[in-house]
Structure formats: structure tokens, C-alpha cells
Design an enzyme around this catalytic site. Structure first.
Site, short mmCIF file in Angstrom:
data_model
loop_
_atom_site.label_atom_id
_atom_site.label_comp_id
_atom_site.label_asym_id
_atom_site.label_seq_id
_atom_site.Cartn_x
_atom_site.Cartn_y
_atom_site.Cartn_z
N HIS A 52 0.85 -1.20 0.00
CA HIS A 52 0.00 0.00 0.00
C HIS A 52 0.88 1.25 0.00
O HIS A 52 1.33 1.71 1.05
CB HIS A 52 -0.92 -0.04 1.22
CG HIS A 52 -2.01 0.99 1.21
ND1 HIS A 52 -3.33 0.71 1.48
CD2 HIS A 52 -1.98 2.32 0.95
CE1 HIS A 52 -4.06 1.80 1.39
NE2 HIS A 52 -3.26 2.81 1.08
N ASP A 90 1.38 9.04 -6.13
CA ASP A 90 1.30 10.50 -5.99
C ASP A 90 1.49 10.95 -4.55
O ASP A 90 1.39 12.14 -4.26
CB ASP A 90 -0.03 11.03 -6.57
CG ASP A 90 -1.26 10.33 -6.02
OD1 ASP A 90 -1.19 9.13 -5.68
OD2 ASP A 90 -2.31 10.99 -5.91
N HIS A 142 -9.90 0.76 0.01
CA HIS A 142 -9.63 1.57 1.21
C HIS A 142 -10.90 1.52 2.06
O HIS A 142 -11.95 2.01 1.64
CB HIS A 142 -9.39 3.03 0.84
CG HIS A 142 -8.00 3.37 0.46
ND1 HIS A 142 -7.47 3.08 -0.77
CD2 HIS A 142 -7.01 4.02 1.14
CE1 HIS A 142 -6.22 3.52 -0.82
NE2 HIS A 142 -5.92 4.10 0.31
N GLU A 146 -10.77 3.25 7.61
CA GLU A 146 -9.71 4.21 7.95
C GLU A 146 -10.35 5.41 8.66
O GLU A 146 -10.16 5.61 9.85
CB GLU A 146 -8.99 4.65 6.67
CG GLU A 146 -7.93 5.72 6.88
CD GLU A 146 -7.39 6.28 5.57
OE1 GLU A 146 -8.05 6.13 4.52
OE2 GLU A 146 -6.31 6.90 5.60
O1 LIG Z 1 -4.97 6.86 3.07
C1 LIG Z 1 -5.66 7.24 2.14
N1 LIG Z 1 -7.01 7.11 2.20
C2 LIG Z 1 -7.82 7.46 1.17
N2 LIG Z 1 -7.36 8.00 0.04
C3 LIG Z 1 -6.03 8.19 -0.06
C4 LIG Z 1 -5.13 7.82 0.94
N3 LIG Z 1 -3.89 8.15 0.55
C5 LIG Z 1 -4.00 8.68 -0.67
N4 LIG Z 1 -5.28 8.72 -1.04
C6 LIG Z 1 -5.84 9.23 -2.29
C7 LIG Z 1 -5.19 10.53 -2.73
C8 LIG Z 1 -4.53 10.20 -4.03
O2 LIG Z 1 -4.57 11.27 -4.95
C9 LIG Z 1 -5.30 8.99 -4.52
C10 LIG Z 1 -4.63 8.13 -5.54
O3 LIG Z 1 -3.38 7.71 -5.17
O4 LIG Z 1 -5.58 8.29 -3.33
ZN LIG Z 2 -3.93 4.75 0.99
#
Ligand SMILES: O=c1[nH]cnc2c1ncn2[C@H]1C[C@H](O)[C@@H](CO)O1
Ligand SMILES: [Zn+2]
Length: 364
Positions: free
Chosen positions: A21, A25, A210, A213
Site C-alpha cells: 500500500h 502520488d 480503502h 480508515e
Molecule cells: O490513506 C488514504 N485514504 C484514502 N485515500 C487516499 C489515501 N492516501 C492517498 N489517497 C488518495 C489521494 C490520491 O490522490 C489517490 C490516488 O493515489 O488516493
Molecule cells: Zn492509501
């Protein structure tokens, strides 16, 4: 005579590690963000020095809220709108992970966020795959072989998940190993994207979601039982379904028992969870409880730039918090490799030929 290597960051860096994970970006080098902003004419950066930018990302992500944490991605996504930028970021990602001792990684990103400069979704995916091929070749030449599989992510607030799922299937033999959904969790349940998940299941394709969280058990339940996720991105809130008595005895509710019984992999990201407020500190992170209860826990970075972390620093923090030894780190690594979206024979080969011999040297 053989001796056990000290459990310090230098030795942990040498240990073979598996990362499931990690957002493409969310892992840019600060210097690269600056260089790409200059090259592509992106004028919105909040700082103009490498150090200033690194600090800005870390501090802004340290907000205690997933929604505010996600706002920082506007700047990394902002400089990733050309083919050259995507190739460079992916190539550097592979090289940075390899230098940190990662031997297998799954890197995820949302193609739909990289079309503002006129690239098609296909061109975006092809640029990223080209960058990873270049970065893996450079890493091998530098003596740090790594394999990288790509996960294409759909944004949960948007409406392009079916299209992105089709992209995952189109490129499944070219380096895309699976699919994911990400973005703000509260208010955007995974069942909004049921058609994408049904399509993927029909196509025998892999996906993670996801879930658990910023939102709790209902999100995890939907991800597993309605959508059919094979793994949980974070999944940390599964602890809401575990009661721990004063004497330490744990009682699992039905969902927690299902997750453990089915060996559903939890892609745990301790530092990221502290930043978004899902855990108060690494020492208080549910990782310790979940690992002790033998859930299939894995160690992950989530976003190396925003959390200023690496696989080595995440593992070191866990060692410090919970007193883990080499055999625990090996177990978490094998858990991750078993849970990857590679074919079974490929997973086994990395476990037998790379991970076990690598830890044997350290354990002595
Ligand atoms: O931890 C996360 N939770 C939900 N969305 C996330 C997390 N970290 C990054 N993202 C989103 C922001 C990025 O632009 C996108 C794609 O990698 O995924
Ligand atoms: Zn993530």
C-alpha cells in the site's frame, strides 16, 4: 559463528521488505516536485525550497482529518500531468523503494487525476508502466533488484470506477496487477461502485478497497460482503469489533472473526493513521493488538512524502513500539507477499528465494 544483526534502521534497511500500500502520488521526492513544477509551469506550490516543501507536506498532512490530509495531493497531482513527469515519478519511486530494501511493491495511483494536460487514461497508465520498467532496471543495475506491480485506483467521490476497472483488465498482462478505490471515506460507501467490482469479479481480476480508515465497521462490511474485496486498505477500524477485557482476553465480533478466519490481509499504515487521527500514536496503534491476535497484518507506508516515512522507518517504529524481533518482521513480510496480487508461483518464488534467505542472514 553466526550472530544476529542488531534490530536497528541500518539492518532493517537491508532486510527484504514487501510493500502493498503505497500511493505513487504520495511518494514524490520534494526536489522532484520542485523540478516538475518549474518544467510544467505549475505555479501553485506552497513553498519554493526542498526543505520548505518537505515540511509543508508533513505539517499539512498532520491535520487529524483524512479530508484535509487529502487536500495536499492537489500539488503532487498538479505536477504529474505530462508523460515525462509520470515516467520520472514512477522511475524514481521504484529506485527509492529498492534503495530502502523493498523487493516487491504494489504502487497505486488514480489515472483519472492525470488527464488535465490532455493525456488519455491509456497514455497515463503506459507512462507509469514505462517509468516503473526504467526504475526497476536502474535499481537492478545498482544492486537492488525490485519488482513493482501497479494498482489502478478509482476515486470514490467520482463516477469513473467502471472505466478504471476496465483499464485494470486491459493492462493486466502489462504490469497492472489490480484495482482499488480511494479518497474521502465518510459519505462515499464502496457500494456506490458495485458495478465496477462485479465486472472485476467476472473477469477474475484482483482488487483491494480503502475501508475502515476514516469510517468504521459498516465500511469494512460493505467492502468485504457487498463488494468482495480481497484485501482491506487500512482496515484498522476492525478493532471496533474487538472487545478486550481488563485481563487482556479478547472477544471478536462476527465481522472481526470473519476477517481473521478468512485471513483477509490488512494493509496497515501506522504513520498515516496517526496523521489522519485514526490512531493517537504508533505506540497506541491497533497494529500491536491485531498482530498479537494473529490477523494477517502487513506493514505499509501509504504516502512517503506526506508522512516523511519509508518502509524502514515504519518497521523501526513498530519495533520500538511493540518490541518486535526479526521473526516478527519476517512474518509481516511473508504475510504481505502471500497477500500480493501476483500469481501464486511468483509469490512463492519471492518468499523462498528472496525473503527467507534475506532474513536468515540477519537472524544468523
Ligand atoms: O490513506 C488514504 N485514504 C484514502 N485515500 C487516499 C489515501 N492516501 C492517498 N489517497 C488518495 C489521494 C490520491 O490522490 C489517490 C490516488 O493515489 O488516493
Ligand atoms: Zn492509501
Amino acid at each position: 559463528m553466526t550472530s544476529t544483526a542488531p534490530l536497528d534502521p541500518t539492518s532493517i534497511r537491508r532486510a527484504p521488505k514487501v510493500l502493498l500500500h503505497d500511493h505513487l502520488d504520495g511518494g514524490l521526492r520534494p526536489a522532484t516536485v520542485l523540478a516538475l513544477a518549474r518544467e510544467t509551469g505549475y505555479a501553485e506550490l506552497p513553498a519554493d525550497t526542498e526543505q520548505g516543501l518537505a515540511r509543508w507536506f508533513r505539517e499539512s498532512a498532520d491535520s487529524g482529518s483524512l479530508v484535509r490530509y487529502l487536500e495536499t495531493f492537489a500539488h503532487t497531482v498538479g505536477v504529474m500531468q505530462t508523460r515525462e513527469a509520470l515516467v520520472r515519478v514512477a522511475s524514481e519511486c521504484a529506485q527509492d523503494l529498492a534503495a530502502d530494501g523493498v523487493v516487491y511493491a504494489e504502487s497505486r495511483f488514480a489515472p483519472e487525476q492525470h488527464t488535465d494536460g490532455g493525456l488519455t487514461l491509456e497514455e497515463v497508465v503506459e507512462a507509469v508502466l514505462e517509468g516503473f520498467a526504467e526504475g526497476c532496471a536502474a535499481a537492478a543495475s545498482a544492486g537492488h533488484p525490485i519488482r513493482v506491480g501497479v494498482l489502478v485506483t478509482a476515486m470514490r467521490h467520482a463516477a469513473r470506477s467502471r472505466e478504471i476497472a476496465e483499464l485494470a483488465v486491459t493492462y493486466r498482462d502489462a504490469g497492472v496487477v489490480g484495482f482499488d478505490i480511494a479518497g474521502a471515506e465518510a459519505g462515499y460507501p464502496p457500494t456506490r461502485h458495485l458495478d465496477a467490482f462485479e465486472y472485476l469479479r467476472q473477469a477474475n481480476a484482483h482488487f483491494t478497497i480503502h475501508a475502515g480508515e476514516a469510517f468504521g465497521l459498516p465500511s469494512i462490511h460493505e467492502a468485504l460482503q457487498w463488494c468482495g474485496a480481497e484485501r482491506l486498505g487500512h482496515g484498522v477500524r476492525i478493532v471496533d469489533d474487538i472487545a478486550v477485557a481488563a485481563d487482556g482476553t479478547a472477544t471478536l465480533g462476527r465481522l472481526a472473526a470473519y476477517v481473521r478466519d478468512q485471513r483477509i490481509p490488512l494493509e496497515l499504515c501506522p504513520s498515516s493513521n496517526v496523521q489522519t487521527g485514526a490512531a493517537a500514536s504508533v505506540a497506541e496503534h491497533p497494529f500491536g493488538l491485531l498482530a498479537a491476535l494473529r490477523f494477517r497484518v502487513t506493514v505499509n507506508t501509504d504516502n512517503r512524502l506526506m508522512s516523511d516515512c519509508t518502509m524502514t522507518s515504519e518497521m523501526s517504529a513498530l519495533v520500538e513500539a511493540f518490541g518486535y524481533g526479526w521473526s516478527d518482521l519476517q512474518r509481516f513480510t511473508i504475510n504481505a507477499m502471500k497477500s500480493s496480487f501476483l500469481h501464486f508461483d511468483e509469490r512463492l518464488a519471492i518468499i523462498d528465494d528472496v525473503i527467507k534467505p534475506g532474513y536468515a542472514v540477519l537472524i544468523g
